[in-house]
Design an enzyme around this catalytic site. Structure first.
Site, mmCIF file in Angstrom:
data_model
loop_
_atom_site.group_PDB
_atom_site.id
_atom_site.type_symbol
_atom_site.label_atom_id
_atom_site.label_comp_id
_atom_site.label_asym_id
_atom_site.label_seq_id
_atom_site.Cartn_x
_atom_site.Cartn_y
_atom_site.Cartn_z
ATOM 1 N N LYS A 98 9.662 6.552 -6.085
ATOM 2 C CA LYS A 98 10.218 6.039 -4.835
ATOM 3 C C LYS A 98 11.732 5.859 -4.935
ATOM 4 C CE LYS A 98 9.015 2.182 -1.702
ATOM 5 N NZ LYS A 98 8.149 0.985 -1.615
ATOM 6 N N SER A 173 6.446 0.040 2.692
ATOM 7 C CA SER A 173 7.615 0.879 2.543
ATOM 8 C C SER A 173 7.373 2.162 1.760
ATOM 9 C CB SER A 173 8.724 0.073 1.848
ATOM 10 O OG SER A 173 8.320 -0.357 0.562
ATOM 11 N N SER A 197 3.379 -2.858 0.653
ATOM 12 C CA SER A 197 4.046 -1.562 0.627
ATOM 13 C C SER A 197 3.332 -0.481 -0.155
ATOM 14 C CB SER A 197 5.472 -1.715 0.092
ATOM 15 O OG SER A 197 6.273 -2.396 1.025
#
Length: 489
Positions: A98, A173, A197
């Site tokens: 990420k 996220s 997330s």
């Protein structure tokens, strides 16, 4: 409401056109085939790169892919295997990381234009664990600015789409990670979770996502030069997303690796032993914040039936402790985050600023316009009491079955439409915030597709008892099936 049961994309048999099909294989199959020499890591990486080229221009899930670097790592993995070296659990298997996790030589952008040249000097602890496990870093997955929203959009990279329906969020996220896994770009990806997330993007995209116990996976959520807030230190975790439960189990073997860099890491921690029979499961449809939709309720009932068929005892229970913990998150996390708002005002995008405005507007109804230090201290004291209460409930019901969200994937940008819309979303996502406050493990497991969108359930368990979660998730998956990889729709 229509219920669909699409046939999962089965992995091809040996002898199929490997160049076209390897991207469909799950991580466990790939790791086994690479380790035995049936296929090479280079073949796998080439197949995934081809898939990325086909679908990523539409989905925008991976925002920095370096084919030459990935192929070089694959070739090194193949040489290691040929030399007879001991191989890690993800040896030669592609993974995505990420954009808010440090990877040496890549910019840790957090989706923010001002950080686009902020190249990391070393890997985050969890990324280093993936490398030691033999994983091939394929690219970086998209995230909202500062990993702040349940919608994956930012000014640096743009919007990530949900492969099931572009009008719906892929979650946030870790929305780029979930979209990439669901569409076959990589078999597994890393995410992080302080407010849902990992679990919510997995749910929105129809894959599996695990939020481990705080301290189970050594991590550096921010670079070592940054002083992380208390809530980040004791609530944030790194966790895997994958298309199957066995792949999540495999990824956890790779991530459970010592590092001195995580102040919350608890090496060797184990949960208390379970009784020698199937555990009791507490079914929670609504803990007093938001009632589940018909599709979500049906998913809960199906999962409960699957577990009963496997010998679990499922009983409906009340769980008001989560409602209190949900509100507490907006005191402890959001008040600490308020210290970062000057930076947000300087470099954050409009979507994030609007989302923050709406979060604070709703939270003000519980904690006032500017909570006092006394409230903040009392909130942390209350947190310890709630942890004990939930721990006690989990002694009698070591598994809790509950919604991930009370709705299916939200409409894009529903959080910034209005304060009232945000209030609805915050309620729907209550368990996304409640569980991190208390530090327990939880995971999202898909159960089907309704009206063209995935649906699923959440499993909550005892601290350091991820195995019990994974065992129950395996039962649910065996009945429900898997629903990805899919092409963008």
């Amino acid at each position: 409401m229509t219920t669909d049961n699409p046939t999962s994309s089965d992995s091809p048999t040996v002898g199929a056109d490997l160049g076209d099909q390897l991207w469909r294989w799950n991580a466990t199959e790939l790791a086994r085939a690479i380790a035995t020499g049936l296929i090479s890591s280079r073949e796998v990486v080439e197949s995934c790169l081809s898939r990325i080229e086909d679908v990523n221009p539409h989905l925008n899930a991976l925002v920095e892919v370096r084919p030459e670097d990935a192929l070089s790592l694959a070739d090194a993995a193949d040489r290691q295997r040929s030399s007879g070296a001991q191989l890690g659990p993800l040896h030669g298997v592609p993974v995505a990381t990420k954009v808010n996790s440090d990877v040496a030589g890549y910019a840790t952008t957090d989706g923010i234009p001002a950080f686009k040249d902020s190249a990391a000097k070393q890997d985050s602890a969890h990324v280093a664990s993936l490398r030691r496990a033999g994983a091939v870093i394929m690219g970086r997955s998209n995230s909202p600015a500062f990993a702040y929203r349940w919608f994956t959009n930012n000014d640096l990279y743009g919007r990530t789409l949900n492969p099931w329906d572009s009008s719906r969020t892929p979650g946030g996220s870790s929305g780029g990670a979930a979209s990439a896994v669901a569409s076959g770009m990589v078999p597994t990806a890393g995410g992080n979770d302080i407010g849902g997330s990992v679990r919510y993007p997995a749910y929105a995209c129809g894959v599996v996502g695990l939020r481990p116990t705080v301290g189970r996976v050594a991590q550096t959520y921010q670079s070592d030069e940054v002083d992380s807030s208390l809530s980040v230190q004791i609530m944030a975790v790194q966790g895997p997303l994958a298309r199957s439960v066995e792949d999540v189990r495999l990824a956890m073997k790779a991530l459970e690796d010592f590092s001195h860099r995580d102040p919350a890491f608890v090496p060797g921690a184990r949960a208390a032993k379970l009784p020698g029979h199937r555990p009791r499961v507490g079914l929670v449809r609504d803990f007093g914040v938001a009632a589940p939709s018909s599709a979500v309720n049906t998913s809960l009932e199906s999962a409960a039936d699957y577990l009963c068929d496997a010998g679990y005892v499922v009983e409906e229970i009340e769980l008001p402790v989560l409602a209190e913990a949900y509100r507490l998150w907006y005191l402890l996390c959001m008040e600490e985050f308020r210290l970062a708002m000057p930076l947000v005002d300087e470099v954050g995008d409009d979507g994030m600023k609007k989302a923050a405005e709406h979060y604070y507007a709703v939270a003000q109804e519980w904690w006032g316009n500017k909570p006092s230090l006394d409230q903040f201290i009392a909130g942390y004291a209350r947190r310890g009491t709630l942890i004990r209460q939930l721990g006690g409930i989990l002694e009698s019901h070591p598994l809790i079955l509950l919604p991930v969200s009370s709705e299916q994937a939200f409409e894009q940008d529903a959080d910034i439409a209005s304060v009232e819309s945000m209030r609805r979303l915050m309620g729907a996502q209550a368990s996304m915030m409640a569980i991190p406050v208390l530090g327990f493990p939880a995971m999202s497991v898909p159960t089907g597709v309704v009206d063209g969108l995935p649906t699923g359930v959440q499993l909550l368990g005892r601290r350091f008892d991820e195995d019990t979660l994974l065992d129950a998730a395996t039962v649910i998956e065996a009945h429900a099936g898997t629903f990805t990889p899919i092409g963008p729709r």
